[in-house]
Design a protein around this motif. Structure first.
Motif, PDB file in Angstrom:
ATOM      1  N   LEU A 414       9.370   3.661 -11.010  1.00 47.21           N
ATOM      2  CA  LEU A 414       8.061   3.614 -10.352  1.00 47.21           C
ATOM      3  C   LEU A 414       8.144   4.299  -8.996  1.00 47.21           C
ATOM      4  CD1 LEU A 414       7.654   1.427 -12.554  1.00 47.21           C
ATOM      5  CD2 LEU A 414       6.304   0.150 -10.876  1.00 47.21           C
ATOM      6  N   VAL A 415       7.175   5.190  -8.770  1.00 49.15           N
ATOM      7  CA  VAL A 415       7.011   5.818  -7.457  1.00 49.15           C
ATOM      8  C   VAL A 415       5.647   5.392  -6.942  1.00 49.15           C
ATOM      9  CG1 VAL A 415       6.884   7.953  -6.148  1.00 49.15           C
ATOM     10  CG2 VAL A 415       8.468   7.776  -8.087  1.00 49.15           C
ATOM     11  N   ALA A 416       5.632   4.628  -5.829  1.00 48.80           N
ATOM     12  CA  ALA A 416       4.380   4.130  -5.251  1.00 48.80           C
ATOM     13  C   ALA A 416       4.145   4.812  -3.916  1.00 48.80           C
ATOM     14  CB  ALA A 416       4.425   2.623  -5.080  1.00 48.80           C
ATOM     15  N   ILE A 417       2.957   5.392  -3.750  1.00 49.51           N
ATOM     16  CA  ILE A 417       2.581   6.079  -2.501  1.00 49.51           C
ATOM     17  C   ILE A 417       1.318   5.410  -1.974  1.00 49.51           C
ATOM     18  CG2 ILE A 417       1.869   8.278  -1.487  1.00 49.51           C
ATOM     19  CD1 ILE A 417       3.458   9.694  -3.640  1.00 49.51           C
ATOM     20  N   ALA A 418       1.433   4.773  -0.792  1.00 48.01           N
ATOM     21  CA  ALA A 418       0.324   4.013  -0.205  1.00 48.01           C
ATOM     22  C   ALA A 418      -0.049   4.602   1.147  1.00 48.01           C
ATOM     23  CB  ALA A 418       0.701   2.547  -0.057  1.00 48.01           C
ATOM     24  N   ASP A 419      -1.328   4.552   1.471  1.00 49.46           N
ATOM     25  CA  ASP A 419      -1.795   4.995   2.788  1.00 49.46           C
ATOM     26  C   ASP A 419      -2.649   3.893   3.393  1.00 49.46           C
ATOM     27  OD1 ASP A 419      -4.757   5.456   2.207  1.00 49.46           O
ATOM     28  OD2 ASP A 419      -3.864   6.800   0.710  1.00 49.46           O
ATOM     29  N   ASP A 420      -2.972   4.047   4.690  1.00 53.96           N
ATOM     30  CA  ASP A 420      -3.799   3.052   5.390  1.00 53.96           C
ATOM     31  C   ASP A 420      -5.203   3.579   5.633  1.00 53.96           C
ATOM     32  OD1 ASP A 420      -3.162   5.000   7.160  1.00 53.96           O
ATOM     33  OD2 ASP A 420      -2.532   3.661   8.785  1.00 53.96           O
ATOM     34  N   GLY A 421      -5.671   4.433   4.729  1.00 52.33           N
ATOM     35  CA  GLY A 421      -7.004   4.999   4.863  1.00 52.33           C
ATOM     36  C   GLY A 421      -8.075   4.088   4.295  1.00 52.33           C
ATOM     37  N   PRO A 422      -9.262   4.644   3.995  1.00 61.93           N
ATOM     38  CA  PRO A 422     -10.392   3.825   3.516  1.00 61.93           C
ATOM     39  C   PRO A 422     -10.211   3.313   2.096  1.00 61.93           C
ATOM     40  CG  PRO A 422     -10.972   6.152   3.496  1.00 61.93           C
ATOM     41  CD  PRO A 422      -9.642   6.060   4.189  1.00 61.93           C
ATOM     42  N   THR A 472      -5.142  -0.890  -4.664  1.00 58.63           N
ATOM     43  CA  THR A 472      -5.335  -1.138  -3.229  1.00 58.63           C
ATOM     44  C   THR A 472      -3.987  -1.393  -2.581  1.00 58.63           C
ATOM     45  OG1 THR A 472      -7.512  -2.095  -3.654  1.00 58.63           O
ATOM     46  CG2 THR A 472      -6.487  -2.576  -1.529  1.00 58.63           C
ATOM     47  N   ALA A 473      -3.688  -0.667  -1.518  1.00 54.98           N
ATOM     48  CA  ALA A 473      -2.424  -0.809  -0.810  1.00 54.98           C
ATOM     49  C   ALA A 473      -2.456  -2.040   0.097  1.00 54.98           C
ATOM     50  CB  ALA A 473      -2.150   0.438   0.019  1.00 54.98           C
ATOM     51  N   PRO A 474      -1.279  -2.565   0.450  1.00 56.10           N
ATOM     52  CA  PRO A 474      -1.245  -3.710   1.374  1.00 56.10           C
ATOM     53  C   PRO A 474      -1.929  -3.399   2.706  1.00 56.10           C
ATOM     54  CG  PRO A 474       0.884  -3.433   0.301  1.00 56.10           C
ATOM     55  CD  PRO A 474       0.058  -2.236  -0.050  1.00 56.10           C
ATOM     56  N   GLN A 475      -1.897  -2.119   3.138  1.00 58.13           N
ATOM     57  CA  GLN A 475      -2.536  -1.753   4.398  1.00 58.13           C
ATOM     58  C   GLN A 475      -4.056  -1.596   4.246  1.00 58.13           C
ATOM     59  OE1 GLN A 475      -0.183  -0.158   2.753  1.00 58.13           O
ATOM     60  NE2 GLN A 475       1.491   0.589   4.092  1.00 58.13           N
ATOM     61  N   GLY A 476      -4.552  -1.757   3.012  1.00 60.54           N
ATOM     62  CA  GLY A 476      -5.989  -1.626   2.805  1.00 60.54           C
ATOM     63  C   GLY A 476      -6.416  -0.290   2.242  1.00 60.54           C
ATOM     64  N   GLY A 477      -5.511   0.685   2.221  1.00 55.37           N
ATOM     65  CA  GLY A 477      -5.860   2.001   1.712  1.00 55.37           C
ATOM     66  C   GLY A 477      -5.628   2.113   0.213  1.00 55.37           C
ATOM     67  N   ALA A 478      -5.381   3.333  -0.241  1.00 59.25           N
ATOM     68  CA  ALA A 478      -5.160   3.593  -1.668  1.00 59.25           C
ATOM     69  C   ALA A 478      -3.681   3.490  -1.993  1.00 59.25           C
ATOM     70  CB  ALA A 478      -5.686   4.962  -2.045  1.00 59.25           C
ATOM     71  N   LEU A 479      -3.384   2.953  -3.171  1.00 60.15           N
ATOM     72  CA  LEU A 479      -2.019   2.834  -3.653  1.00 60.15           C
ATOM     73  C   LEU A 479      -1.936   3.538  -5.017  1.00 60.15           C
ATOM     74  CD1 LEU A 479       0.890   1.716  -3.641  1.00 60.15           C
ATOM     75  CD2 LEU A 479      -0.018  -0.380  -4.701  1.00 60.15           C
ATOM     76  N   PHE A 480      -1.240   4.680  -5.062  1.00 64.40           N
ATOM     77  CA  PHE A 480      -1.061   5.424  -6.299  1.00 64.40           C
ATOM     78  C   PHE A 480       0.322   5.088  -6.860  1.00 64.40           C
ATOM     79  CE2 PHE A 480      -4.430   7.755  -4.289  1.00 64.40           C
ATOM     80  CZ  PHE A 480      -5.200   8.228  -5.348  1.00 64.40           C
ATOM     81  N   THR A 481       0.363   4.693  -8.131  1.00 67.85           N
ATOM     82  CA  THR A 481       1.619   4.279  -8.756  1.00 67.85           C
ATOM     83  C   THR A 481       1.901   5.200  -9.940  1.00 67.85           C
ATOM     84  OG1 THR A 481       1.223   1.981  -8.130  1.00 67.85           O
ATOM     85  CG2 THR A 481       2.883   2.389  -9.850  1.00 67.85           C
ATOM     86  N   LEU A 482       3.022   5.896  -9.855  1.00 68.40           N
ATOM     87  CA  LEU A 482       3.476   6.772 -10.950  1.00 68.40           C
ATOM     88  C   LEU A 482       4.580   6.034 -11.711  1.00 68.40           C
ATOM     89  CD1 LEU A 482       3.664   9.545 -12.426  1.00 68.40           C
ATOM     90  CD2 LEU A 482       5.327  10.225 -10.666  1.00 68.40           C
ATOM     91  N   ARG A 483       4.368   5.821 -13.024  1.00 69.38           N
ATOM     92  CA  ARG A 483       5.352   5.121 -13.850  1.00 69.38           C
ATOM     93  C   ARG A 483       5.843   6.076 -14.939  1.00 69.38           C
ATOM     94  NH1 ARG A 483       6.546  -0.238 -15.565  1.00 69.38           N
ATOM     95  NH2 ARG A 483       4.990  -1.048 -14.095  1.00 69.38           N
TER      96      ARG A 483
END
Length: 487
Positions: A414-422, A472-483
């Motif tokens: 799993l590769v998870a990429i999260a940001d703190d955007g909207p 939804t990322a922990p910071q509130g932004g988007a969380l993209f998960t590649l499996r």
């Protein structure tokens, strides 16, 4: 023979022909066997009656052969010499001998032959001192064994016919073994078999015509929906209107399933064509802006070299190059290009891509929680493109930071990429993976890209037997998960 109806009718007719011929042969054999058996039983009865008379020493000329015109009789000794035949018997075959004239050496008067007076009288006390069978009046008998049967012919008073002969053995009181051959006519059997055969040969063509006609009509009715499907498909091909559908019959047979499958195929084809048309239209629209901008700058530069915006022209050229590369990759994916089978370490790949996308505005943090290599099989170039597109998307929407993690879960990497955007609204989380889709339509095209990055990322993940989802990322932004499956 190109018609399905004709082939079906011909096939059914051939099958019925073979079946009827086989059944007819069986019927004829059974009928012939039954009638022949009846004639044999009739001949056996006559032969046993005559044999019983012979066993009782009835003189040959006094034998009861009243039905000799129907049942010819021939009596022979064990050496095959004719002793007596029925009256009017002129010729015979199928018995022990074809002779019909009694042998001169045969006894003429009695089955017991010539005997002396002493032999007839015997002892007063009835004792049989020498064991002679001729002195015992009770020794005449008819064999209880099954008779021998044979087929032959006989001529009685000028009429020749086929007979079923039964051969019954008898022993006279004098101990003389004889064989009685009696025949029963096979005329009834032959007439019955011929009648049945004629009826079958007459009725078979009529029955085959009925079978062929019924098969033709039934097949025609069964294939009528197929003809409707063919006509509608021909009309769709001529009109190029993929919105039309073939008629679906109300039955639940194979033709109904064919119609439903055809309509499902048309639906998929229509969606594919519509998607292709939108793709071409969106690609043309996306290409038009940088081309128009680049042309304007070059025209201004040609007229006023001092006003040429070289950085802007370079930026438009780079944008065109990236867009062309994206379109080319999508075209290869749509054509069904299979990814390679190289072993790719995702942890190393992420660490290679992150340094190329760090800036003063955004801080990118990478964490790897699994030990050892995190390897998958596929195309290194395409997987690099996926990681790069996800990082570009996160940097574009993040406010301060982007977090990247590489882990393992149940045999997958799993590769998870999260940001703190909207973040991404829940109702839009599938739509963002469509081509040329940008949720913020008001933002600058230069800042937002062409809307192909996420579409490319999901297509590549799918062709690598993996998934790409957004949450939804922990910071509130988007969380993209590649499996992706572990190699």
């Amino acid at each position: 023979m190109r018609s399905v109806r004709a082939r079906a009718a011909l096939g059914a007719t051939l099958v019925v022909t073979v079946a009827l011929m086989a059944a007819g042969l069986v019927v004829l054999q059974v009928l012939r066997g039954n009638l022949t058996g009846r004639a044999g039983l009739e001949a056996e009865v006559v032969a046993r009656e005559v044999a019983g008379q012979v066993a009782l020493d009835v003189p040959y000329e006094d034998l009861d052969l009243s039905d000799e015109d129907i049942h010819p009789v021939q009596v022979t000794d064990e050496e095959g010499r004719v002793l007596v035949v029925s009256e009017g018997l002129e010729a015979i075959s199928g018995t022990a001998t074809s002779e019909v004239t009694p042998a001169p050496s045969a006894s003429a008067g009695s089955p017991g032959g010539e005997t002396s007076g002493d032999d007839k009288g015997g002892d007063d006390d009835g004792d049989d001192d020498d064991g002679s069978r001729g002195n015992d009046p009770d020794r005449g008998e008819v064999s209880s064994d099954d008779p021998d049967f044979s087929n032959g012919s006989a001529t009685v008073e000028g009429d020749t016919a086929d007979y079923r002969f039964a051969a019954v053995e008898a022993v006279t009181r004098a101990g003389l073994p004889v064989i009685v051959h009696a025949g029963a006519p096979l005329t009834a059997e032959q007439e019955a078999v011929d009648s049945v055969r004629t009826t079958m040969l007459t009725g078979l063509p009529v029955l085959l015509l009925v079978v062929a006609g019924v098969t033709w009509l039934v097949t025609r009715r069964a294939l009528r929906p197929v003809e409707g499907i063919r006509r509608e498909l021909a009309a769709i091909t001529a009109s190029q209107d993929l919105g039309r559908r073939v008629p679906e019959p109300g039955s639940r047979d194979e033709i109904a399933r064919l119609a439903r499958t055809t309509n499902e195929t048309l639906t998929v084809l229509e969606a594919s064509v519509d998607r292709q048309r939108r793709f071409v239209a969106d690609a043309s629209h996306e290409l038009r802006s940088p081309i128009a901008s680049l042309r304007t700058q070059l025209e201004v530069g040609a007229a006023h070299p001092e006003l040429l915006d070289v950085p802007g022209a370079v930026a438009d050229t780079v944008r065109l190059q990236v867009l062309a590369a994206d379109l080319l990759l999508l075209a290869r994916l749509d054509a069904g290009e299979r990814p390679g089978r190289a072993v790719v370490d995702l942890r190393a790949l992420v660490r290679e891509e992150v340094p190329h996308r760090t800036g003063d505005r955004i801080a990118v943090a990478v964490s790897v929680t699994a030990s050892g290599p995190l390897e998958v099989r596929g195309s290194r170039g395409q997987l690099t493109r996926v990681i790069g597109n996800l990082l570009d998307n996160a940097e574009r929407h993040a406010e301060h930071s982007v977090a990247v993690s590489v882990t393992t879960d149940r045999g997958d990497v799993l590769v998870a990429i999260a940001d703190d955007g909207p973040g991404v609204p829940e109702e839009e989380r599938e739509r963002i993976f469509e081509r040329f889709v940008r949720l913020d339509d008001a933002r600058s095209r230069d800042d937002g890209g062409a809307g192909l990055g996420l579409a490319i990322a999901r297509d590549v993940a799918t062709r690598h037997r993996g998934t790409l989802t957004v949450g939804t990322a922990p910071q509130g932004g988007a969380l993209f998960t590649l499996r992706l499956p572990h190699s």
